[in-house]
Design a protein around this motif. Sequence first.
Motif, PDB file in Angstrom:
ATOM      1  N   UNK A 304      33.542  33.937  49.402  1.00 51.94           N
ATOM      2  CA  UNK A 304      32.245  34.164  50.025  1.00 51.94           C
ATOM      3  C   UNK A 304      31.647  35.493  49.604  1.00 51.94           C
ATOM      4  N   UNK A 305      32.477  36.534  49.537  1.00 50.87           N
ATOM      5  CA  UNK A 305      32.006  37.852  49.108  1.00 50.87           C
ATOM      6  C   UNK A 305      31.496  37.811  47.660  1.00 50.87           C
ATOM      7  N   UNK A 306      32.242  37.126  46.803  1.00 53.43           N
ATOM      8  CA  UNK A 306      31.826  37.050  45.393  1.00 53.43           C
ATOM      9  C   UNK A 306      30.496  36.326  45.256  1.00 53.43           C
ATOM     10  N   UNK A 307      30.330  35.251  46.005  1.00 54.26           N
ATOM     11  CA  UNK A 307      29.065  34.525  45.934  1.00 54.26           C
ATOM     12  C   UNK A 307      27.908  35.401  46.412  1.00 54.26           C
ATOM     13  N   UNK A 308      28.123  36.121  47.518  1.00 56.00           N
ATOM     14  CA  UNK A 308      27.074  36.992  48.043  1.00 56.00           C
ATOM     15  C   UNK A 308      26.732  38.083  47.049  1.00 56.00           C
ATOM     16  N   UNK A 309      27.747  38.694  46.443  1.00 57.39           N
ATOM     17  CA  UNK A 309      27.504  39.745  45.455  1.00 57.39           C
ATOM     18  C   UNK A 309      26.697  39.196  44.275  1.00 57.39           C
ATOM     19  N   UNK A 310      27.004  37.981  43.868  1.00 57.98           N
ATOM     20  CA  UNK A 310      26.262  37.342  42.770  1.00 57.98           C
ATOM     21  C   UNK A 310      24.824  37.074  43.178  1.00 57.98           C
ATOM     22  N   UNK A 311      24.636  36.534  44.397  1.00 56.04           N
ATOM     23  CA  UNK A 311      23.281  36.251  44.894  1.00 56.04           C
ATOM     24  C   UNK A 311      22.451  37.529  44.995  1.00 56.04           C
ATOM     25  N   UNK A 312      23.031  38.568  45.628  1.00 55.80           N
ATOM     26  CA  UNK A 312      22.295  39.808  45.826  1.00 55.80           C
ATOM     27  C   UNK A 312      21.994  40.506  44.508  1.00 55.80           C
ATOM     28  N   UNK A 321      32.670  29.372  40.230  1.00 58.42           N
ATOM     29  CA  UNK A 321      32.455  30.009  41.531  1.00 58.42           C
ATOM     30  C   UNK A 321      31.784  29.043  42.496  1.00 58.42           C
ATOM     31  N   UNK A 322      30.851  28.236  42.009  1.00 60.66           N
ATOM     32  CA  UNK A 322      30.190  27.253  42.871  1.00 60.66           C
ATOM     33  C   UNK A 322      31.204  26.261  43.433  1.00 60.66           C
ATOM     34  N   UNK A 323      32.121  25.802  42.576  1.00 59.53           N
ATOM     35  CA  UNK A 323      33.146  24.853  43.022  1.00 59.53           C
ATOM     36  C   UNK A 323      34.071  25.505  44.054  1.00 59.53           C
ATOM     37  N   UNK A 324      34.487  26.740  43.776  1.00 62.10           N
ATOM     38  CA  UNK A 324      35.364  27.445  44.717  1.00 62.10           C
ATOM     39  C   UNK A 324      34.657  27.667  46.060  1.00 62.10           C
ATOM     40  N   UNK A 325      33.363  27.976  45.987  1.00 62.45           N
ATOM     41  CA  UNK A 325      32.633  28.226  47.228  1.00 62.45           C
ATOM     42  C   UNK A 325      32.512  26.953  48.066  1.00 62.45           C
ATOM     43  N   UNK A 361      26.937  42.388  54.650  1.00 59.74           N
ATOM     44  CA  UNK A 361      27.548  41.641  53.544  1.00 59.74           C
ATOM     45  C   UNK A 361      28.693  40.760  54.042  1.00 59.74           C
ATOM     46  N   UNK A 362      29.443  41.222  55.051  1.00 61.74           N
ATOM     47  CA  UNK A 362      30.511  40.410  55.642  1.00 61.74           C
ATOM     48  C   UNK A 362      29.927  39.156  56.283  1.00 61.74           C
ATOM     49  N   UNK A 363      28.835  39.312  57.032  1.00 62.32           N
ATOM     50  CA  UNK A 363      28.199  38.171  57.693  1.00 62.32           C
ATOM     51  C   UNK A 363      27.648  37.179  56.669  1.00 62.32           C
ATOM     52  N   UNK A 364      27.047  37.704  55.622  1.00 64.33           N
ATOM     53  CA  UNK A 364      26.535  36.833  54.561  1.00 64.33           C
ATOM     54  C   UNK A 364      27.682  36.093  53.877  1.00 64.33           C
TER      55      UNK A 364
END
Length: 600
Positions: A304-312, A321-325, A361-364
């Motif tokens: 979740x953190x990696x996805x958020x970092x990528x989005x932001x 990453x999409x599959x893992x998410x 970022x934790x909540x996201x």
Amino acid sequence: MSTTDNISRLSQAKSLCELFQHTCTTRAGDLALRTPDGKTALTWGEYRARVRRLAAGLAAIGVEHGDTVAIMLTNRPEFSLVDTAAYHLGAIPFSVYNTNAPAQIAYLFDNAGNRVVVCERQFLARVLEAKEGGRVEHVICLDDAPAGTMTLTELEALGDPEFDFESRWRAVEADDTITIIYTSGTTGAPKGVEMSHRSAIFATEAMSGIPEFAVGCGGRVVSYLPDAHAINRWYAHYMPAVTGAAVYTLANSKDLAAALPVVRPTVFITVPMLWYKIEAAVRAALAELTGPRGTVAAWALEVGRRKVATDLGGRPISPLLRLRYLLAERLVLARLRERIGLDRTSIAYTGAAPITPETLEFLLALGIPVAEAWGMSEIGLATSNRPGAQRVGTVGTVLSRVEMRCLADGELVVRTPGLMKGYRDDPDRTAEAVDADGWVYTGDVGVIDADGYVTIVDRKKELIINSAGKNMSPANIESAIHAADPLIGSVVAIGDRRKYVTALITLEPEAAAEFAAEHGIEGSPQVLANDPAVRRELDAAVAAANARLSRVEQVKAYTVLPVFWEPGSDEITPTMKLRRAVIAKKYAGEIDALYARDRI
């Protein structure tokens, strides 16, 4: 109806009465008002019928267009009924903070000039004391009717069956006053912000351009913040009247954590303090997981953190990453949101104070779509982050039809259709706040970047300027410490004209009680303030916060005050703002003791 059509309908509406009536007609059988236990539940059709009867009753006791009606209630369906009935007459209902003392209530009654008060029995003694020597003639008491008062049922019965309700609400105009929001008064007497029907509607119109808001705003909201505050008045009263959202009322905000899984709101607004509690509760639950379950939970959160970092960061998400998410969502993240009660939330907002980037970022990472927004009673909502175009640490960009500039000294000025009519009977303070061209001097210092994202630094008058001339935001320091441990209730950063920063800390009552039980400590604030285990916990929290602050901002010493501060106390307003001048005077001895010897 498309978003464009909806925005057009809002911008052309003559009054909130018109929009409420449209909602009642098109959604007559849908749920409108409900308590979480289901003991009270009204459809929009039933809501309209009750409003008509109450409007007739209010008219029968002499409430006319432009008259004021005071309401002192907890969050319950009757608030919406009475308030809506009053504004359908062109009257001006206003809410009184439940924590207000008789002298404070008397001040509001004198400024508003109301002849009618609607209250609960628990507030009656204060209301009766406050009205002595004033203009109040009618007191409606919801729970029963002691001598000299009447019940809400009796008020409804007074109405003329032939009362021309429709002509009364159709006579209400866009520039008529719909309410008075009394600022909670961190300094001086409260100011009565007069809000028009036009400004009440504007916030929903402006927010409708955000797709996630548009999707969620017709679903479910929970009313738990004070109705005397502008944000709850809009979010849990005016906005539902426009969109048809079901409002779940919560009489005691301390029950919110238990109510969220019942309500499962589609739009949610709260303050950083609650987000910190949610983060702490999730982290505690995850820490209890051992073996494979703990491993999977930690992996899911990291994904979740990696996805958020990528989005932001504005980068595309890789197929892996999409599959893992998707897997992390199915196994862990969706279940956590369901447990909290925010699994159906399209958009959630945090405001009133800065939130730490780490918490956001934790909540996201959990998949909770939290965004920072900013506004004031005088201007309504002005800025918002948007999912998919969010910048952590900012309050987003200005909403449609809102203008903003940053003056040479950093103060933000705003011009908006959501502008108040003025402060009630206070032209001098109105002229100080709003210039001839409609620009509001917000008192907030901020920065607007090249892409239009706004960062709020602090209140102009609250900035700390240390003895070396360094400017610092006390709110930034306070939020870092507050986020470090749920045991912390309030933090006050001290340091103006001083060599270094210190802090006053109070404990959060509920967390303190849990800590005392776990450690076998007597749970009074006096005992806890001096307990070594509490001190060790707070030492660690301050150290963790200092690690995130610049050297000059770091807290060199602190003291734990042997009291709990509650909203509406001498030290904190009902909306949880610090009364800094009062605190500085009241705790001058404790502050001086922190600087008694050089700590650098």
